[in-house]
Design an enzyme around this catalytic site. Sequence first.
Site, PDB file in Angstrom:
ATOM      1  N   ASN A  26       0.935  -1.263   0.027  1.00 56.19           N
ATOM      2  CA  ASN A  26      -0.069  -0.120  -0.116  1.00 56.19           C
ATOM      3  C   ASN A  26       0.847   1.193  -0.106  1.00 56.19           C
ATOM      4  OD1 ASN A  26       0.230  -1.213   2.924  1.00 56.19           O
ATOM      5  ND2 ASN A  26       0.116   0.970   3.379  1.00 56.19           N
ATOM      6  N   ASP A  61      -4.965   0.812   1.910  1.00 49.55           N
ATOM      7  CA  ASP A  61      -4.293  -0.193   2.203  1.00 49.55           C
ATOM      8  C   ASP A  61      -4.565  -1.466   1.664  1.00 49.55           C
ATOM      9  OD1 ASP A  61      -2.282  -1.936   3.640  1.00 49.55           O
ATOM     10  OD2 ASP A  61      -3.735  -2.176   5.400  1.00 49.55           O
ATOM     11  N   TRP A  96      -2.832 -12.321   3.672  1.00 53.14           N
ATOM     12  CA  TRP A  96      -1.906 -13.193   3.269  1.00 53.14           C
ATOM     13  C   TRP A  96      -2.015 -14.499   3.370  1.00 53.14           C
ATOM     14  CZ3 TRP A  96      -0.724 -16.643   6.742  1.00 53.14           C
ATOM     15  CH2 TRP A  96      -1.101 -16.483   8.073  1.00 53.14           C
ATOM     16  N   HIS A 112     -13.070  -8.551  23.825  1.00 51.96           N
ATOM     17  CA  HIS A 112     -13.138  -9.911  24.458  1.00 51.96           C
ATOM     18  C   HIS A 112     -13.032 -10.994  23.473  1.00 51.96           C
ATOM     19  CE1 HIS A 112     -15.675  -8.491  28.024  1.00 51.96           C
ATOM     20  NE2 HIS A 112     -16.495  -7.647  27.015  1.00 51.96           N
ATOM     21  N   MET A 139     -15.613  -1.449  31.461  1.00 52.14           N
ATOM     22  CA  MET A 139     -16.696  -2.034  30.340  1.00 52.14           C
ATOM     23  C   MET A 139     -17.412  -0.651  29.990  1.00 52.14           C
ATOM     24  SD  MET A 139     -18.534  -4.819  29.148  1.00 52.14           S
ATOM     25  CE  MET A 139     -20.276  -4.882  28.541  1.00 52.14           C
TER      26      MET A 139
HETATM   27  O1  PQQ Z   1       2.357  -2.510   4.563  1.00 55.36           O
HETATM   28  C1  PQQ Z   1       3.089  -3.294   5.052  1.00 55.36           C
HETATM   29  O2  PQQ Z   1       4.451  -3.050   5.158  1.00 55.36           O
HETATM   30  C2  PQQ Z   1       2.500  -4.354   5.682  1.00 55.36           C
HETATM   31  C3  PQQ Z   1       3.141  -5.333   6.378  1.00 55.36           C
HETATM   32  C4  PQQ Z   1       2.500  -6.263   7.065  1.00 55.36           C
HETATM   33  C5  PQQ Z   1       3.452  -7.622   7.526  1.00 55.36           C
HETATM   34  O3  PQQ Z   1       4.585  -7.619   7.305  1.00 55.36           O
HETATM   35  O4  PQQ Z   1       2.900  -8.415   8.386  1.00 55.36           O
HETATM   36  C6  PQQ Z   1       1.024  -6.509   6.886  1.00 55.36           C
HETATM   37  C7  PQQ Z   1       0.445  -5.221   6.290  1.00 55.36           C
HETATM   38  N1  PQQ Z   1       1.195  -4.517   5.582  1.00 55.36           N
HETATM   39  C8  PQQ Z   1      -1.016  -5.271   6.181  1.00 55.36           C
HETATM   40  O5  PQQ Z   1      -1.729  -4.243   5.484  1.00 55.36           O
HETATM   41  C9  PQQ Z   1      -1.794  -6.513   6.802  1.00 55.36           C
HETATM   42  O6  PQQ Z   1      -2.985  -6.573   6.491  1.00 55.36           O
HETATM   43  C10 PQQ Z   1      -1.100  -7.479   7.245  1.00 55.36           C
HETATM   44  C11 PQQ Z   1      -1.533  -8.583   8.055  1.00 55.36           C
HETATM   45  C12 PQQ Z   1      -0.474  -9.240   8.551  1.00 55.36           C
HETATM   46  C13 PQQ Z   1      -0.447 -10.395   9.364  1.00 55.36           C
HETATM   47  O7  PQQ Z   1       0.646 -11.099   9.428  1.00 55.36           O
HETATM   48  O8  PQQ Z   1      -1.648 -10.726   9.862  1.00 55.36           O
HETATM   49  N2  PQQ Z   1       0.599  -8.665   8.267  1.00 55.36           N
HETATM   50  C14 PQQ Z   1       0.151  -7.409   7.514  1.00 55.36           C
HETATM   51 CA    CA Z   2      -0.079  -2.500   5.037  1.00 53.83          CA
END
Ligand code: PQQ
Ligand code: CA
Length: 676
Positions: free
Chosen positions: A262, A307, A394, A607, A646
């Site tokens: 992004n 993003d 991912w 939670h 809460m």
């Molecule tokens: O923009 C970035 O450099 C970057 C890095 C990472 C990362 O390295 O895990 C995530 C994301 N963005 C991201 O947008 C994202 O939704 C995300 C989910 C995760 C995860 O491991 O659950 N990493 C990342």
């Molecule tokens: Ca990201």
Amino acid sequence: QDTGSRAAASRRVDQSFVLNNAAGTPDWPVVGVDYAETRYSRLDQINTANAKDLGLAWSYNLESTRGVEATPVVVDGVMYVSASWSVVHAIDARTGQKLWTYDPGVDRSIGYRGCCDVVNRGVALWKGKVYVGAYDGRLIALDAATGKVVWERNTIEGQKGSYTITGAPRVFKGKVIIGNGGAEYGVRGYLTAYDAETGEQKWRWFSVPGDPSRPFEDESMRRAAKTWDSSGKWWEAGGGGTMWDTMAFDPELNTMYVGTGNGSPWAHKKRSPKGGDNLYLASVVALDPDTGKYKWHYQETPGDNWDYTSTQPMILADIRIDGKLRKVILHAPKNGFFFVIDRTNGKFISARNFVPVNWASGYDKNGRPMEIAAARDGSKPYDAIPGPYGAHNWHPMSFNPKTGLVYLPAQNVPVNLMDDKNWKFNEVGPGKPQSGTGWNTGKFFNAEPPKSKPFGRLLAWDPVAQKEVWRVEHVSPWNGGTLTTAGNVVFQGTADGRLVAYDASNGDKLWETPTGTGVVAAPSTYMVDGKQYVSVAVGWGGVYGLAARATERQGPGTVYTFAVGGTAKMPEFVAQRMGKLLQGVKYDPAKVEAGTALYVANCVFCHGVPGVDRGGNIPNLGYLDASYIENLGSFVFKGPAMARGMPDFTGKLSADDVESLKAFIQGTADAIRPKN
Ligand SMILES: O=C(O)c1cc(C(=O)O)c2c(n1)C(=O)C(=O)c1cc(C(=O)O)[nH]c1-2
Ligand SMILES: [Ca+2]
């Protein structure tokens, strides 16, 4: 197996080994099984007929309490897998005996440097060495037989900004290739190749241009700079485009492919006020693996504002379209569209949304999205669908050439976005996302809660017809990656703590087992001594897991390995957790869906997912005594827990909403409880 023969085994892993294995597949030598990253195994000893007889062969305690995202790599009966904090484990794949572990010693106080948990998506294997990217930015080569360090390079030396590594390195043509994470914190993305033997740096390709008043690194940067507006001084905030996960390689075309991330900051008008596509953000890029030279790109989200990374795992496949066999890339990035791209030249073939989306109505024949204006406005609260968690993150998808289907973990996590009025240009720093976009979620009470419905589902997608063939609805978003096999089976773990086998043709459930903690990683399969095994590394976490949980105290990260007729006992913590699940609250099943939306908007950030994160000082509602949930209204409206933080939901939730929440909480606990 002694140390010598273990070393000999992994020494065989080179390019021809990976290519030959792809044809026969007894092993799982790279995280995506082959250079095409299909995650398809030709093994069929485990199949639709006998999957019901799967049992545990062994389990292994990864001694980790954070997210586990790695796919186990296995060659000649030795498994290499990484856990949180980039710790590597070598395990005897037949018995689950530990061979060695290696902890790179990442400073445990630097977790804040990344956006999304201290995760690691796996290791690479090449000629007797194991490669791991450490969270603090080091790339480390280990002796596969002993786990001792052979060489180590700091991939972020000399760069400023909050860089990390979470992705698995890949080795193409004797070079170890790795990108970084950090685009939420104002960095400039790049990919670096090192000589696998010596660690010497061979090339580096940046994905976005630097300061245009200085010399460009290469011609691709000069061209890219024309698509940015320099009054935004994007280079001071980095620009983004980090390549933190996917890569693939086509040896015949001598081309490697990488997905870029992004924009940084997120808000397009803040980094490039007069607009522009901002190359090469959110793109699939083809590079020469020998030199790192840019060949072509296809940008999936021009001028990214949400993003919408294109770092999601891609798959190379040869499929018949209009009667012609085409070499394509299959890709389902965060933005919710499934892409088929010609991998010989980067030409767009087709795109179709695989979940409902509200930022574009489709793609025109040139491969440009037809945007919906409200998505970029920013002056009013906007329910981004998909939100920044992505329609697909991912979690790896898989492609089965026999069914012709892609098995895709799809989702919606509602997030409401709006311009961040307090954002200051270039105010970057650890723990301070460089976004320019405000998040309105249930966590920030006075903001507009998102209205879209959350879901998590396994989709079987036909990439030729560009349509869904079957689906499985899960109880929560953020489910595991997938594996598919010639036995016509699809394996997937779930956020609610199960590993499930489905018939690849129709999605019928063949088998399931509880795992005691949410599963986010993808399983792998391999054969040792004539027997097929399926392994998965479990441990709830990653960015949604980090948000959606009560405490750090979850079931330990664990590797489970299953085989037909396996009789090993599950670790004690699984039975303990299943035994404590909420039981007996009466509810209306028709209200579960409404309850899911209410729960994700209002409850989940404190939670956790019911029954997934074992509670600490903020209780997980899936483990409470039934009397608490039966009287949920008395806690929600000016309840006794207000003194402990809460909120009071008076005027925000109705009595009927509370009934829906009860239905979701008990319904989820019931879905998780083992059926036999
Ligand atoms: O923009 C970035 O450099 C970057 C890095 C990472 C990362 O390295 O895990 C995530 C994301 N963005 C991201 O947008 C994202 O939704 C995300 C989910 C995760 C995860 O491991 O659950 N990493 C990342
Ligand atoms: Ca990201």
